[in-house]
Design an enzyme around this catalytic site. Structure first.
Site, PDB file in Angstrom:
ATOM      1  N   LYS A  74       0.759  -1.261   0.144  1.00  0.00           N
ATOM      2  CA  LYS A  74      -0.071  -0.034   0.074  1.00  0.00           C
ATOM      3  C   LYS A  74       0.867   1.140   0.178  1.00  0.00           C
ATOM      4  O   LYS A  74       1.993   1.130   0.519  1.00  0.00           O
ATOM      5  CB  LYS A  74      -0.989   0.069   1.197  1.00  0.00           C
ATOM      6  CG  LYS A  74      -1.743   0.852   1.204  1.00  0.00           C
ATOM      7  CD  LYS A  74      -2.932   0.877   2.458  1.00  0.00           C
ATOM      8  CE  LYS A  74      -3.910   1.839   2.529  1.00  0.00           C
ATOM      9  NZ  LYS A  74      -5.011   1.655   3.836  1.00  0.00           N
ATOM     10  N   SER A 149      -9.410   2.488   2.356  1.00  0.00           N
ATOM     11  CA  SER A 149      -8.407   3.023   1.528  1.00  0.00           C
ATOM     12  C   SER A 149      -7.405   2.158   1.215  1.00  0.00           C
ATOM     13  O   SER A 149      -6.366   2.414   0.171  1.00  0.00           O
ATOM     14  CB  SER A 149      -7.571   4.251   2.799  1.00  0.00           C
ATOM     15  OG  SER A 149      -6.936   3.300   3.718  1.00  0.00           O
ATOM     16  N   SER A 173     -10.679   0.299   6.001  1.00  0.00           N
ATOM     17  CA  SER A 173      -9.913   0.283   4.985  1.00  0.00           C
ATOM     18  C   SER A 173      -9.289  -1.074   4.622  1.00  0.00           C
ATOM     19  O   SER A 173      -8.840  -1.132   3.426  1.00  0.00           O
ATOM     20  CB  SER A 173      -8.672   1.402   5.340  1.00  0.00           C
ATOM     21  OG  SER A 173      -9.052   2.535   5.388  1.00  0.00           O
TER      22      SER A 173
END
Length: 463
Positions: A74, A149, A173
Site C-alpha cells: 500500500k 483506503s 480500509s
C-alpha cells in the site's frame, strides 16, 4: 491460482520465482491500465529479487512461507528505495531510506516487492482517488469506486495482478475495498501486526493487516506479518505462525448475533437483502443465530472525536504550511481536530472505554457478531462519497461507513468475506466480528462461510 498453491508449487520446484513474476508482470501490463491499481511498478528490482530467490532455492537454503511470491505494498507503507507518496502531492517524489516493519516481515518471508498500490490522500476515506495518480476503478464495473483506503490492494488481488497485498484499517480500509472487490479483508486485533512508528502508540483505532483472494491466502500472509515487536506498546505477544494452522473447525451450537439496524444506521436494500439471506448459511454450519446487537452510541462519540484528534496531530502542521494541498474532506477533519478541547478529547476517550467494555460483555453470550461490511454497494467513481443512503442525508465523508467504524471503535478482529452480488453484479461483503484477540477464530468462521457459499471464487471479467 491461489497464493497457497503458488507457494507450494514454487517450493516443489514446479514453478520458479522468475516464472511467477513474469506471469504477474504480464497481467499487470494487460489489466492495470484499465483499473489503475498499481501506481508504482519496479520490474527491474523485482526481477533481480526473483533471480536471487531461485538461486537461493537451488542452493537448498531455508525458504520463507512466501518464497517467490510477488507482493504489492500500500502506498502508505514506506519502502526503501521505492517511491512512497501517501497519495499526496507533498510526497509525490519521496523515496524512503528504510522499510516499514510490515515490508521487512514480508521480505523476510520470501515475498518479492513488485510495486505500490493506490490509496486515497493520506489514506483518508473509503474511496481510492488522489491528485497524484487519480482514481482506482472497481474491476466489476469501472464506473464505480473500488472503496478504500486499501483500494489499490483489493483491485490488484481481484484482477490477479498480485497474489499477496498488504493494507491498513482505521475506519474500514481493509474491509470496505474487500467487500467492493469480492476479495477477503481482515482487520486484525490492534497489536497483532504492530506498527512501531505509530504516532499514537496506545491508540486502538488503526492497524496494519492484509487482504487475500481467499481466507487461506490471507491467513498464510498474516502468519508472516503478525507477531510481537518490543517497540509497539500494544503489541500482542503471540507468534504469527499460529495463523498457518488448518482453518477447519465445527460450529455446531456456536451462538451468532445477527445485526438489527445499528441504532438506525441506513442500509441500501440491495446490501440488506444479500446479507440477510445468509442467516440460513450460518444456521447450515450448525450455528444458533439470534437477532441481537449492543448499543453503539458510544462508538458514534468516540470514533469521530479520536479520529479528528489523530488527523490533527499527524497532519495539522503540514496543513498550516500547505493549506491548498489537502482535499476538502481531510482538511475539514484536521481543522475539527485542532479545535478540540481537552474536555472533548477526554469525552472521546471515556466513550471509547464504554464501547469496548460493552462490546466485550455482549460477546460473552455470542461468539460472533455478523453484519454487512458496507451500508451501500460500490458507488459512482466521480462521487467523493455517498451523500445519502435510503433517504438519510450525510454531512461527513465517513457517515456512510458506520458498519465498519463502529467495529473499529471496539478494537475487535473483523473479516469481510464475499457474500454475493447485487442485481447489477456489484459485490457485497458479509462482516464477521469475533471476540477480543480471537483473530484465528474469526478466520475459521470466515473460511467456513467462504467454503459454504463459494462467491469468492468469482473473478471480474476484466481480469
Amino acid at each position: 491460482m491461489s497464493a497457497v498453491e503458488m507457494a507450494r508449487l514454487i517450493r516443489a520446484k514446479k514453478l520458479s520465482a522468475r516464472e511467477a513474476l513474469a506471469a504477474h508482470l504480464k497481467q499487470i501490463e494487460r489489466v492495470n491500465p484499465k483499473v489503475n491499481a498499481i501506481v508504482t511498478l519496479v520490474p527491474e528490482m523485482a526481477s533481480e529479487a526473483a533471480a536471487k530467490a531461485d538461486e537461493m532455492q537451488a542452493q537448498k537454503k531455508t525458504l520463507g512461507p512466501l518464497h517467490g511470491l510477488p507482493v504489492a505494498h500500500k502506498d502508505l507503507v514506506e519502502t526503501r528505495g521505492i517511491r512512497t507518496t501517501f497519495g499526496s502531492l507533498l510526497y509525490k517524489d519521496y523515496i524512503p531510506a528504510a522499510d516499514d516493519l510490515i515490508v521487512e516481515r514480508l521480505r523476510h518471508a520470501g515475498a518479492i516487492t513488485i510495486g505500490k498500490t493506490n490509496t486515497p490522500e493520506f489514506g483518508a476515506g473509503s474511496h481510492t482517488f488522489n491528485n497524484v495518480f487519480g482514481a482506482t476503478h472497481n474491476p466489476y464495473d469501472v464506473t464505480k469506486t473500488c472503496g478504500g483506503s486499501s483500494g489499490g490492494a483489493a483491485v490488484a488481488l481481484a484482477c490477479g495482478m498480485v497474489p499477496v497485498a498488504d493494507g491498513s484499517d482505521t475506519g474500514g480500509s481493509l474491509r470496505n475495498p474487500a467487500a467492493f472487490c469480492n476479495v477477503v479483508g481482515f482487520r486484525p486485533s490492534v497489536g497483532r501486526v504492530p506498527n512501531p512508528k505509530a504516532a499514537f502508540g496506545w491508540s486502538t483505532l488503526s492497524t496494519s493487516g492484509c487482504l487475500g483472494r481467499s481466507v487461506a491466502d490471507l491467513a498464510l500472509v498474516l502468519s508472516t506479518i503478525a507477531g510481537p515487536d518490543s517497540r509497539a506498546p500494544l503489541s500482542i505477544n503471540e507468534p504469527g505462525e499460529r495463523f498457518a494452522r488448518p482453518l477447519e473447525r465445527s460450529f455446531k451450537g456456536v451462538r451468532v448475533a445477527w445485526f438489527k439496524n445499528l441504532g438506525g444506521a441506513p442500509f441500501d436494500s440491495r446490501v440488506r437483502t444479500v446479507v440477510d439471506g445468509h442467516r440460513k448459511t450460518f444456521e447450515s454450519l450448525g450455528c444458533v443465530v439470534e437477532e441481537a446487537e449492543p448499543d453503539f452510541a458510544p462508538a458514534e462519540i468516540s470514533f469521530r472525536i479520536l479520529r479528528a484528534w489523530n488527523s490533527a496531530t499527524i497532519y495539522g502542521a503540514r496543513l498550516k504550511e500547505h493549506p491548498d494541498t489537502f482535499k476538502d474532506t481531510l482538511k475539514a477533519e484536521i481543522e475539527e481536530g485542532l479545535r478540540l478541547t481537552g474536555t472533548e478529547i477526554a469525552r472521546g476517550e471515556t466513550a471509547h472505554g464504554v464501547i469496548w467494555r460493552r462490546f466485550q460483555a455482549f460477546l460473552e453470550k455470542y461468539e460472533y457478531f455478523v453484519l454487512p461490511t458496507t451500508q451501500v454497494p460500490a458507488f459512482d467513481i466521480n462521487m467523493p462519497y455517498p451523500m445519502e443512503i435510503a433517504g438519510v442525508k450525510f454531512d461527513s465523508y465517513i457517515d456512510w461507513m458506520k458498519s465498519c467504524w463502529y467495529i473499529s471503535a471496539t478494537g475487535n478482529p473483523a473479516a469481510s468475506v464475499p457474500g454475493g452480488f447485487t442485481p447489477e453484479g456489484l459485490p457485497v461483503g458479509v462482516q464477521i466480528v469475533g471476540r477480543d484477540k480471537e483473530d484465528f477464530s474469526v478466520l475459521q468462521m470466515a473460511h467456513a462461510f467462504e467454503q459454504a457459499t463459494g462467491f469468492g471464487k468469482q473473478r471480474p471479467a476484466i481480469a
